[in-house]
Design an enzyme around this catalytic site. Structure first.
Site, PDB file in Angstrom:
ATOM      1  N   GLY A 124      20.000 -42.306 -10.157  1.00  6.82           N
ATOM      2  CA  GLY A 124      19.458 -40.997  -8.626  1.00  6.82           C
ATOM      3  C   GLY A 124      17.825 -40.457  -8.077  1.00  6.82           C
ATOM      4  N   GLU A 127      15.283 -43.521  -7.083  1.00  9.54           N
ATOM      5  CA  GLU A 127      16.474 -44.028  -5.791  1.00  9.54           C
ATOM      6  C   GLU A 127      15.433 -42.733  -4.646  1.00  9.54           C
ATOM      7  OE1 GLU A 127      20.361 -43.479  -7.051  1.00  9.54           O
ATOM      8  OE2 GLU A 127      21.219 -45.096  -5.010  1.00  9.54           O
ATOM      9  N   GLU A 147      23.520 -46.961 -13.253  1.00  9.80           N
ATOM     10  CA  GLU A 147      25.137 -46.814 -12.541  1.00  9.80           C
ATOM     11  C   GLU A 147      25.805 -47.321 -13.198  1.00  9.80           C
ATOM     12  OE1 GLU A 147      22.366 -47.460 -11.045  1.00  9.80           O
ATOM     13  OE2 GLU A 147      22.521 -45.517  -9.778  1.00  9.80           O
TER      14      GLU A 147
HETATM   15  N1  DAK Z   1      22.964 -35.875 -15.934  1.00 12.14           N
HETATM   16  C1  DAK Z   1      23.275 -34.922 -16.520  1.00 12.14           C
HETATM   17  N2  DAK Z   1      22.630 -34.710 -17.865  1.00 12.14           N
HETATM   18  C2  DAK Z   1      21.920 -35.848 -18.444  1.00 12.14           C
HETATM   19  C3  DAK Z   1      21.244 -37.029 -17.272  1.00 12.14           C
HETATM   20  C4  DAK Z   1      21.830 -37.416 -16.443  1.00 12.14           C
HETATM   21  N3  DAK Z   1      22.050 -38.130 -15.627  1.00 12.14           N
HETATM   22  N4  DAK Z   1      20.859 -37.432 -18.011  1.00 12.14           N
HETATM   23  C5  DAK Z   1      20.274 -36.600 -19.529  1.00 12.14           C
HETATM   24  N5  DAK Z   1      21.210 -35.804 -19.054  1.00 12.14           N
HETATM   25  C6  DAK Z   1      20.926 -34.560 -20.270  1.00 12.14           C
HETATM   26  C7  DAK Z   1      21.754 -35.124 -21.574  1.00 12.14           C
HETATM   27  O1  DAK Z   1      23.106 -35.379 -21.657  1.00 12.14           O
HETATM   28  C8  DAK Z   1      21.117 -34.101 -22.395  1.00 12.14           C
HETATM   29  O2  DAK Z   1      21.624 -32.581 -22.406  1.00 12.14           O
HETATM   30  P1  DAK Z   1      22.512 -31.884 -23.785  1.00 12.14           P
HETATM   31  O3  DAK Z   1      22.549 -33.165 -24.489  1.00 12.14           O
HETATM   32  O4  DAK Z   1      21.171 -31.664 -24.344  1.00 12.14           O
HETATM   33  O5  DAK Z   1      23.076 -30.309 -23.679  1.00 12.14           O
HETATM   34  C9  DAK Z   1      19.965 -34.437 -22.628  1.00 12.14           C
HETATM   35  O6  DAK Z   1      20.377 -33.776 -20.472  1.00 12.14           O
HETATM   36  C10 DAK Z   1      19.252 -34.910 -23.464  1.00 12.14           C
HETATM   37  O7  DAK Z   1      18.987 -36.083 -22.305  1.00 12.14           O
HETATM   38  P2  DAK Z   1      19.244 -37.044 -24.178  1.00 12.14           P
HETATM   39  O8  DAK Z   1      19.648 -36.258 -25.410  1.00 12.14           O
HETATM   40  O9  DAK Z   1      20.266 -38.042 -24.135  1.00 12.14           O
HETATM   41  O10 DAK Z   1      17.554 -37.664 -24.384  1.00 12.14           O
HETATM   42  P3  DAK Z   1      17.578 -39.554 -24.666  1.00 12.14           P
HETATM   43  O11 DAK Z   1      15.927 -39.214 -24.666  1.00 12.14           O
HETATM   44  O12 DAK Z   1      18.072 -39.306 -26.093  1.00 12.14           O
HETATM   45  O13 DAK Z   1      18.108 -40.142 -23.805  1.00 12.14           O
HETATM   46  C11 DAK Z   1      17.939 -40.673 -21.533  1.00 12.14           C
HETATM   47  C12 DAK Z   1      17.012 -39.997 -22.558  1.00 12.14           C
HETATM   48  C13 DAK Z   1      17.009 -41.089 -19.867  1.00 12.14           C
HETATM   49  C14 DAK Z   1      17.652 -41.952 -21.334  1.00 12.14           C
HETATM   50  C15 DAK Z   1      19.895 -40.194 -21.455  1.00 12.14           C
HETATM   51  O14 DAK Z   1      19.739 -39.099 -20.917  1.00 12.14           O
HETATM   52  C16 DAK Z   1      20.137 -40.899 -20.862  1.00 12.14           C
HETATM   53  O15 DAK Z   1      20.466 -42.691 -20.660  1.00 12.14           O
HETATM   54  N6  DAK Z   1      20.815 -40.467 -19.128  1.00 12.14           N
HETATM   55  C17 DAK Z   1      21.643 -41.223 -17.733  1.00 12.14           C
HETATM   56  C18 DAK Z   1      20.765 -41.594 -17.653  1.00 12.14           C
HETATM   57  C19 DAK Z   1      21.597 -42.055 -16.013  1.00 12.14           C
HETATM   58  O16 DAK Z   1      22.802 -43.031 -16.404  1.00 12.14           O
HETATM   59  N7  DAK Z   1      21.131 -41.786 -15.235  1.00 12.14           N
HETATM   60  C20 DAK Z   1      21.721 -42.369 -14.300  1.00 12.14           C
HETATM   61  C21 DAK Z   1      22.892 -41.804 -13.475  1.00 12.14           C
HETATM   62  S1  DAK Z   1      23.502 -42.178 -12.624  1.00 12.14           S
HETATM   63  C22 DAK Z   1      27.096 -40.963  -5.993  1.00 12.14           C
HETATM   64  C23 DAK Z   1      25.909 -41.263  -6.065  1.00 12.14           C
HETATM   65  C24 DAK Z   1      24.792 -41.641  -6.277  1.00 12.14           C
HETATM   66  C25 DAK Z   1      25.162 -41.221  -7.842  1.00 12.14           C
HETATM   67  C26 DAK Z   1      26.427 -40.914  -8.447  1.00 12.14           C
HETATM   68  C27 DAK Z   1      27.887 -40.180  -7.706  1.00 12.14           C
HETATM   69  N8  DAK Z   1      28.130 -40.711  -5.674  1.00 12.14           N
HETATM   70  C28 DAK Z   1      28.180 -40.894  -4.439  1.00 12.14           C
HETATM   71  C29 DAK Z   1      29.225 -39.829  -6.658  1.00 12.14           C
HETATM   72  C30 DAK Z   1      23.682 -42.296  -8.900  1.00 12.14           C
HETATM   73  C31 DAK Z   1      24.066 -41.933  -9.853  1.00 12.14           C
HETATM   74  C32 DAK Z   1      23.166 -41.891 -10.949  1.00 12.14           C
HETATM   75  O17 DAK Z   1      22.614 -41.085 -10.861  1.00 12.14           O
END
Ligand code: DAK
Length: 274
Positions: A124, A127, A147
């Site tokens: 997001g 996006e 995603e």
């Molecule tokens: N949401 C919530 N918390 C998040 C987050 C996220 N997207 N990304 C990171 N955090 C949080 C982590 O949980 C962590 O929290 P604590 O454990 O300290 O409490 C903190 O931020 C630091 O993250 P990391 O410890 O993981 O830090 P690293 O340096 O190790 O890794 C990273 C950084 C960016 C590579 C990793 O955090 C990561 O992979 N994050 C997730 C990235 C991701 O998958 N983003 C896409 C999310 S899906 C929808 C419409 C749209 C969408 C979804 C649904 N609907 C219609 C329902 C869109 C979806 C997305 O965007």
């Protein structure tokens, strides 16, 4: 208490997770939720929507907007994953509508918006950046649509705007693999317009661009944005009609009369934004 609880202000009230500051002709919107890498929770999306509405209602005196993430690690690391478990399909669709609403509000704003990316712009977050007029980024930035790792697909416009920005083949590869682009590849792909050594240089460069825009007729810039956004992805015949309408509307402005008169009288124009 979780590690994502909000920081407090001096008076003990929670600090806003999204802030708007006006500095001369430049508005800066800061998403300030660094402990969650500025992830877009429903509350952040609502706050962004409210700020965009405020700007749309009162854009006078402004020439452009910088959208930034706080904390120095991320622009926005995506939609808030912690808010996802337990969502019903209908609630998921409502989340998507909320996200699309914010992206549409960025595009509808009569001011250019520059996504200033310093760190992760994922899911997001990418996006949201794609809904801006263009993306400036630091060397430390990373871009991706991860995603599929979560069993999701892009839900805030990634399947629509990413192919337009980088072409369908790379967009498909990024969305199917979830891999991240570094800034080199992002510039090469046309996703990032300009790269900067660090955050300070990024913000200074973006401000300079807004100030340059501010030397022009605000009415013309707003009309150009309306036409460019409206025409994106439409057939040439439709896009051409939108341009003709925009051109007609320019003739309705004082700014157009002033700009043309100033040129003919060999003086600098004094635009009023009307
Ligand atoms: N949401 C919530 N918390 C998040 C987050 C996220 N997207 N990304 C990171 N955090 C949080 C982590 O949980 C962590 O929290 P604590 O454990 O300290 O409490 C903190 O931020 C630091 O993250 P990391 O410890 O993981 O830090 P690293 O340096 O190790 O890794 C990273 C950084 C960016 C590579 C990793 O955090 C990561 O992979 N994050 C997730 C990235 C991701 O998958 N983003 C896409 C999310 S899906 C929808 C419409 C749209 C969408 C979804 C649904 N609907 C219609 C329902 C869109 C979806 C997305 O965007």
């Amino acid at each position: 208490m979780t590690s994502h609880d909000r920081a407090e202000q001096h008076d003990g009230t929670p600090a806003p997770e999204v802030r708007l500051e006006r500095d001369g002709a430049v508005a800066v919107i800061t998403i300030d939720r660094p402990k969650a890498l500025n992830a877009l929770s429903p509350a952040v999306l609502d706050a962004l929507a409210a700020i965009l509405e405020e700007l749309a209602t009162d854009p006078a005196g402004l020439a452009g907007v910088l959208l930034v993430g706080a904390g120095g690690r991320a622009f926005v690391a995506g939609a808030d994953i912690s808010a996802m478990p337990g969502l019903t399909p209908d609630e998921g669709a409502q989340t998507a509508e909320r996200g699309h609403g914010v992206a549409a509000a960025v595009e509808a704003l009569p001011l250019p918006v520059i996504a200033c990316v310093d760190g992760y712009a994922l899911g997001g977050g990418l996006e949201l950046a794609l809904a801006c007029d263009f993306i400036y980024a630091t060397e430390a930035s990373r871009f991706g649509q991860p995603e599929v790792h979560l069993g999701l697909i892009p839900g805030f416009g990634g399947t629509v705007r990413l192919p337009r920005a980088v072409g369908p083949a790379l967009a498909k590869e990024l969305i199917y693999t979830g891999r991240q682009l570094g800034v080199d590849e992002a510039v090469q792909a046309g996703l990032v317009l300009r790269r900067f050594a660090d955050r300070e240089a990024l913000l200074a460069g973006a401000r300079e661009t807004v100030e340059r825009i501010g030397a022009n007729a605000a009415t013309a810039v707003a009309l150009a944005k309306r036409v460019l956004v409206g025409a994106a992805g439409t057939p040439t015949a439709t896009a051409t009609l939108l341009e003709i309408e925009g051109f007609r509307d320019a003739f309705r402005t004082d700014d157009m009369r002033e700009g043309v008169a100033a040129f003919l009288e060999k003086r600098d124009p004094e635009f009023t934004g009307r």
